[in-house]
Scaffold this motif. Structure first.
Motif, mmCIF file in Angstrom:
data_model
loop_
_atom_site.group_PDB
_atom_site.id
_atom_site.type_symbol
_atom_site.label_atom_id
_atom_site.label_comp_id
_atom_site.label_asym_id
_atom_site.label_seq_id
_atom_site.Cartn_x
_atom_site.Cartn_y
_atom_site.Cartn_z
ATOM 1 N N UNK A 76 0.882 -1.076 -0.012
ATOM 2 C CA UNK A 76 0.010 0.129 -0.111
ATOM 3 C C UNK A 76 0.806 1.188 -0.044
ATOM 4 N N UNK A 77 1.476 1.552 -1.176
ATOM 5 C CA UNK A 77 2.327 2.781 -1.349
ATOM 6 C C UNK A 77 1.586 4.174 -0.947
ATOM 7 N N UNK A 78 0.295 4.247 -1.335
ATOM 8 C CA UNK A 78 -0.271 5.270 -0.888
ATOM 9 C C UNK A 78 -0.618 5.795 0.607
ATOM 10 N N UNK A 79 -0.575 4.913 1.462
ATOM 11 C CA UNK A 79 -0.634 5.043 2.922
ATOM 12 C C UNK A 79 0.717 5.128 3.242
ATOM 13 N N UNK A 80 1.746 4.505 2.671
ATOM 14 C CA UNK A 80 3.174 4.762 2.963
ATOM 15 C C UNK A 80 3.402 6.028 2.675
ATOM 16 N N UNK A 81 3.182 6.592 1.910
ATOM 17 C CA UNK A 81 3.323 8.002 1.304
ATOM 18 C C UNK A 81 2.859 8.750 2.027
ATOM 19 N N UNK A 82 1.799 8.679 2.588
ATOM 20 C CA UNK A 82 1.117 9.554 3.900
ATOM 21 C C UNK A 82 1.837 9.757 5.003
ATOM 22 N N UNK A 83 2.561 8.260 5.402
ATOM 23 C CA UNK A 83 3.372 8.436 6.689
ATOM 24 C C UNK A 83 4.477 9.285 6.118
ATOM 25 N N UNK A 84 5.240 9.123 4.842
ATOM 26 C CA UNK A 84 6.241 9.942 4.532
ATOM 27 C C UNK A 84 6.045 11.478 4.739
ATOM 28 N N UNK A 85 4.937 11.714 4.145
ATOM 29 C CA UNK A 85 4.768 13.250 4.348
ATOM 30 C C UNK A 85 4.625 13.787 5.820
ATOM 31 N N UNK A 86 3.972 12.684 6.596
ATOM 32 C CA UNK A 86 3.916 13.273 7.875
ATOM 33 C C UNK A 86 5.410 13.239 8.485
ATOM 34 N N UNK A 87 6.348 12.441 8.256
ATOM 35 C CA UNK A 87 7.631 12.629 8.536
ATOM 36 C C UNK A 87 8.355 13.842 7.886
ATOM 37 N N UNK A 88 8.170 14.106 7.031
ATOM 38 C CA UNK A 88 8.615 15.359 6.444
ATOM 39 C C UNK A 88 8.075 16.822 7.182
ATOM 40 N N UNK A 89 6.970 16.708 7.517
ATOM 41 C CA UNK A 89 6.323 17.640 8.479
ATOM 42 C C UNK A 89 6.871 17.768 10.094
ATOM 43 N N UNK A 90 7.253 16.385 10.288
ATOM 44 C CA UNK A 90 7.904 16.453 11.615
ATOM 45 C C UNK A 90 9.323 16.615 11.586
ATOM 46 N N UNK A 91 9.723 16.858 10.323
ATOM 47 C CA UNK A 91 11.243 17.311 10.200
ATOM 48 C C UNK A 91 12.080 16.048 10.444
ATOM 49 N N UNK A 92 11.631 15.051 10.311
ATOM 50 C CA UNK A 92 12.442 13.887 10.892
ATOM 51 C C UNK A 92 13.357 13.127 9.910
ATOM 52 N N UNK A 93 14.584 12.813 10.415
ATOM 53 C CA UNK A 93 15.689 11.968 9.440
ATOM 54 C C UNK A 93 14.982 10.884 8.942
ATOM 55 N N UNK A 94 14.027 10.040 9.449
ATOM 56 C CA UNK A 94 13.325 9.015 9.070
ATOM 57 C C UNK A 94 12.629 9.055 7.717
ATOM 58 N N UNK A 95 12.218 10.306 7.436
ATOM 59 C CA UNK A 95 11.804 10.576 6.158
ATOM 60 C C UNK A 95 12.481 10.140 4.936
ATOM 61 N N UNK A 96 13.948 10.487 5.037
ATOM 62 C CA UNK A 96 14.697 10.125 4.013
ATOM 63 C C UNK A 96 14.709 8.484 3.732
ATOM 64 N N UNK A 97 14.626 7.781 4.985
ATOM 65 C CA UNK A 97 14.848 6.404 4.885
ATOM 66 C C UNK A 97 13.409 5.742 4.130
ATOM 67 N N UNK A 98 12.557 6.478 4.528
ATOM 68 C CA UNK A 98 11.198 5.972 3.921
ATOM 69 C C UNK A 98 11.001 6.222 2.467
ATOM 70 N N UNK A 99 11.583 7.810 2.137
ATOM 71 C CA UNK A 99 11.520 8.120 1.004
ATOM 72 C C UNK A 99 12.275 7.334 -0.010
ATOM 73 N N UNK A 100 13.665 6.781 0.419
ATOM 74 C CA UNK A 100 14.316 5.673 -0.354
ATOM 75 C C UNK A 100 13.438 4.662 -0.693
ATOM 76 N N UNK A 101 12.868 4.040 0.270
ATOM 77 C CA UNK A 101 12.204 2.697 0.217
ATOM 78 C C UNK A 101 11.093 2.890 -0.878
#
Length: 108
Positions: A76-101
């Motif tokens: 479910x890449x759509x929901x995964x992308x929503x979590x990526x956007x939340x990580x971007x909003x939180x300014x989290x370094x986890x965003x890069x890892x999820x973005x790469x995935x």
């Protein structure tokens, strides 16, 4: 009765050896449960538990990352992308890892 009690004791001893130092309280405990479910191949259940972790601590980037990755594993890449956007909003370094995935291009 003795064998049942003895068996329970051995199961608890085995559990303690494997997971004795794992936190089982709060959001970290919820994430640990979800991780265990995911490692056991029960990703759909893990997603539900990761959702609980996000509900308990909406500002916790690790919970969002793990939920996003679980969505990705479920296809479910759509929901995964929503979590990526939340990580971007939180300014989290986890965003890069999820973005790469997700194979999302880096923002400029």
């Amino acid at each position: 009765f003795h064998s049942i009690a003895g068996r329970h004791y051995l199961q608890q001893e085995f559990w303690d050896l494997l997971f004795g130092e794992i936190n089982t309280t709060g959001v970290e405990g919820v994430r640990n449960l979800a991780n265990s479910l995911q490692m056991a191949g029960r990703n759909a259940e893990a997603i539900e538990v990761f959702r609980q972790a996000v509900w308990l601590s909406p500002q916790d980037p690790e919970s969002h990352f793990r939920l996003g990755y679980a969505y990705l594993l479920a296809g479910n890449s759509d929901l995964a992308y929503q979590e990526y956007n939340q990580l971007v909003r939180l300014n989290s370094p986890y965003a890069q890892s999820l973005r790469e995935s997700l194979r999302v291009p880096a923002q400029r």
